[in-house]
Design a protein around this motif. Structure first.
Motif, short mmCIF file in Angstrom:
data_model
loop_
_atom_site.label_atom_id
_atom_site.label_comp_id
_atom_site.label_asym_id
_atom_site.label_seq_id
_atom_site.Cartn_x
_atom_site.Cartn_y
_atom_site.Cartn_z
N PHE A 180 0.81 -1.22 0.00
CA PHE A 180 0.00 0.00 0.00
C PHE A 180 0.85 1.27 0.00
O PHE A 180 0.31 2.38 0.04
CB PHE A 180 -0.94 0.02 1.21
N THR A 181 2.18 1.15 -0.05
CA THR A 181 3.02 2.33 0.00
C THR A 181 3.14 2.98 -1.37
O THR A 181 3.00 2.34 -2.41
CB THR A 181 4.44 1.98 0.50
N GLU A 182 3.45 4.27 -1.34
CA GLU A 182 3.70 4.99 -2.59
C GLU A 182 4.94 4.45 -3.30
O GLU A 182 5.00 4.43 -4.53
CB GLU A 182 3.88 6.48 -2.30
N ASP A 183 5.93 4.02 -2.51
CA ASP A 183 7.15 3.50 -3.12
C ASP A 183 6.88 2.26 -3.96
O ASP A 183 7.47 2.08 -5.04
CB ASP A 183 8.19 3.18 -2.05
N TYR A 184 6.02 1.38 -3.49
CA TYR A 184 5.70 0.19 -4.28
C TYR A 184 5.02 0.59 -5.59
O TYR A 184 5.38 0.08 -6.67
CB TYR A 184 4.80 -0.76 -3.49
N ARG A 185 4.07 1.51 -5.50
CA ARG A 185 3.40 1.95 -6.73
C ARG A 185 4.38 2.59 -7.69
O ARG A 185 4.32 2.39 -8.90
CB ARG A 185 2.26 2.91 -6.38
N GLU A 186 5.32 3.38 -7.13
CA GLU A 186 6.34 4.02 -7.98
C GLU A 186 7.24 2.97 -8.61
O GLU A 186 7.61 3.07 -9.79
CB GLU A 186 7.16 4.98 -7.13
N GLY A 187 7.62 1.94 -7.86
CA GLY A 187 8.48 0.89 -8.40
C GLY A 187 7.82 0.15 -9.54
O GLY A 187 8.47 -0.13 -10.57
N VAL A 188 6.55 -0.16 -9.40
CA VAL A 188 5.83 -0.86 -10.47
C VAL A 188 5.70 0.04 -11.69
O VAL A 188 5.93 -0.38 -12.84
CB VAL A 188 4.44 -1.32 -9.98
N ALA A 189 5.33 1.31 -11.45
CA ALA A 189 5.17 2.25 -12.57
C ALA A 189 6.48 2.44 -13.32
O ALA A 189 6.51 2.45 -14.56
CB ALA A 189 4.66 3.59 -12.05
N ALA A 190 7.58 2.58 -12.57
CA ALA A 190 8.89 2.77 -13.21
C ALA A 190 9.28 1.55 -14.03
O ALA A 190 9.85 1.67 -15.12
CB ALA A 190 9.95 3.07 -12.15
N PHE A 191 8.98 0.37 -13.52
CA PHE A 191 9.28 -0.86 -14.26
C PHE A 191 8.50 -0.91 -15.57
O PHE A 191 9.05 -1.21 -16.64
CB PHE A 191 8.97 -2.07 -13.39
N LEU A 192 7.22 -0.64 -15.48
CA LEU A 192 6.37 -0.71 -16.67
C LEU A 192 6.71 0.38 -17.69
O LEU A 192 6.60 0.17 -18.89
CB LEU A 192 4.90 -0.62 -16.27
N GLU A 193 7.11 1.55 -17.17
CA GLU A 193 7.43 2.67 -18.05
C GLU A 193 8.89 2.69 -18.47
O GLU A 193 9.34 3.59 -19.18
CB GLU A 193 7.06 3.99 -17.36
N ARG A 212 11.73 3.31 -16.83
CA ARG A 212 12.44 4.51 -16.39
C ARG A 212 12.99 4.29 -14.99
O ARG A 212 12.54 3.38 -14.27
CB ARG A 212 11.49 5.72 -16.37
N PRO A 213 13.97 5.10 -14.56
CA PRO A 213 14.47 4.97 -13.18
C PRO A 213 13.37 5.36 -12.19
O PRO A 213 12.61 6.31 -12.43
CB PRO A 213 15.64 5.97 -13.13
N ALA A 214 13.31 4.63 -11.10
CA ALA A 214 12.33 4.95 -10.06
C ALA A 214 12.87 6.01 -9.12
O ALA A 214 14.08 6.17 -8.96
CB ALA A 214 11.98 3.69 -9.26
N SER A 215 11.96 6.75 -8.51
CA SER A 215 12.32 7.76 -7.52
C SER A 215 11.53 7.46 -6.24
O SER A 215 10.32 7.74 -6.17
CB SER A 215 12.00 9.16 -8.02
N PHE A 216 12.19 6.89 -5.25
CA PHE A 216 11.52 6.45 -4.04
C PHE A 216 11.61 7.53 -2.96
O PHE A 216 12.66 8.12 -2.74
CB PHE A 216 12.13 5.15 -3.54
N LYS A 217 10.50 7.73 -2.25
CA LYS A 217 10.40 8.82 -1.26
C LYS A 217 10.32 8.31 0.18
O LYS A 217 10.31 9.09 1.10
CB LYS A 217 9.15 9.65 -1.54
N GLY A 218 10.20 7.01 0.35
CA GLY A 218 10.10 6.49 1.71
C GLY A 218 8.73 6.67 2.31
O GLY A 218 8.60 6.84 3.52
#
Length: 259
Positions: A237-250, A252-258
Motif C-alpha cells: 500500500f506504500t507509494e514507493d511500491y506503486r512508484e516501483g511498479v510504474a517505473a518498471f512498466l514505463e 524509467r528509473p524509479a524515484s523512491f520517497k520512503g
C-alpha cells in the motif's frame, strides 16, 4: 556538532562515520562512544550509513587506557558494557537504515564485534578479525557470543573465541562471517557502489528486510508466514511500491520517497 574522535560526512543520502583515533587503532573511549551515538542521531534521515576506521585499522575495541586501573584494583567492566557497548550494538541492529562496515585493517575485540553487528561487512583482504578476549580472561562481548555461532556455527565460534586466532578476511568471507573480502585498492569503490545502490532503493522495504531477517529466529514458520503476509500487505500500500511498479512498466528509473 563538532566531533573530536570521529569524522562525519553526508552526501547523496549516504552518511559516513569514520572512527578517527588512528594512533590508537580507533579504540573506543567514553568520548568516542558519545560521538558515535551523536553521529547516528545526525544520520537519522540518511538512506545508508557506512562505518569505517581511519588509518591502518578498523577498530581495536576498548581503549584500556580510558579505564586504567591501578595494579591490584578491580574495575566494573559490566558497567562499561551496559553504558556504552550494549547500547551501540542494539542501535546498529535496530536502525532502519542498512549499516555497512568498511573494514580496512584489523578489527579486534569489541571492534570486531561492532563490525559483525552491522548489516553488510566488506573488508580488505589484508584485514583480520580477532576475538582477543580470552587473553584477558574475558568473554566476547558487544554481541560477539551471539553473532559468532549464528554466523559460523558453534565449532568455529568456539575456536575463534577460545584461541583468539586472527581470522583473515578472505576466510571470514568463505565462512559466512562477512559479506565480502576485496583487494585493498578496491575497498572504497566496492563499499561506495553498495551504498549508492542501497540509497536508490525503497527505504521502507529495506527497513522491513532488515527487521524481519534480524528477528526471524524468534518465530516459528507459521509465525513467519503470517508476518510475511502482514508486511507484504503493508508495503504493497506504500507509494514507493506503486512508484516501483510504474517505473518498471514505463522503463524509467524509479524515484523512491520512503512513503
Amino acid at each position: 556538532m563538532a566531533y573530536e574522535t570521529i569524522l562525519f560526512d553526508r552526501a547523496d543520502g549516504v552518511v559516513r562515520i569514520t572512527l578517527n583515533r588512528p594512533d590508537r587503532l580507533n579504540s573506543f573511549t567514553r568520548t568516542m562512544h558519545a560521538e558515535v551515538q551523536a553521529g547516528l542521531d545526525d544520520a537519522k534521515d540518511a538512506r545508508v550509513i557506512i562505518l569505517s576506521g581511519a588509518g591502518r585499522g578498523f577498530c581495536a575495541g576498548q581503549d584500556l587506557n580510558d579505564r586504567a586501573v591501578a595494579p591490584g584494583k578491580a574495575v566494573d567492566l559490566g558497567e562499561t558494557v551496559e553504558e556504552s557497548w550494549n547500547p551501540l550494538i542494539r542501535r546498529l541492529a535496530t536502525m532502519p537504515q542498512p549499516v555497512i562496515a568498511k573494514v580496512n585493517g584489523v578489527a579486534a575485540g569489541a571492534g570486531a564485534n561492532i563490525a559483525l553487528a552491522c548489516d553488510i561487512v566488506v573488508a580488505a583482504k589484508e584485514a583480520k578479525f580477532i576475538q582477543s578476549f580470552s587473553t584477558l580472561g574475558l568473554i566476547p562481548d558487544s554481541g560477539g557470543s551471539w553473532h559468532l555461532p549464528r554466523l559460523v556455527g558453534q565449532a568455529r565460534a568456539l575456536g575463534l573465541a577460545l584461541t583468539g586466532e586472527p581470522l583473515p578476511a578472505e576466510k571470514a568471507a568463505d565462512w559466512g562471517l562477512i559479506w565480502k573480502a576485496v583487494d585493498a585498492d578496491a575497498l572504497d569503490a566496492e563499499v561506495n557502489a553498495i551504498a549508492t545502490k542501497l540509497a536508490l532503493l525503497p527505504p521502507l522495504g529495506l527497513a522491513a528486510i532488515k527487521a524481519i531477517i534480524r528477528s526471524t529466529g524468534e518465530r516459528t514458520l507459521d509465525q513467519e508466514l503470517n508476518l510475511q503476509r502482514d508486511e507484504m500487505r503493508r508495503l504493497g500500500f506504500t507509494e514507493d511500491y506503486r512508484e516501483g511498479v510504474a517505473a518498471f512498466l514505463e522503463k524509467r528509473p524509479a524515484s523512491f520517497k520512503g512513503r
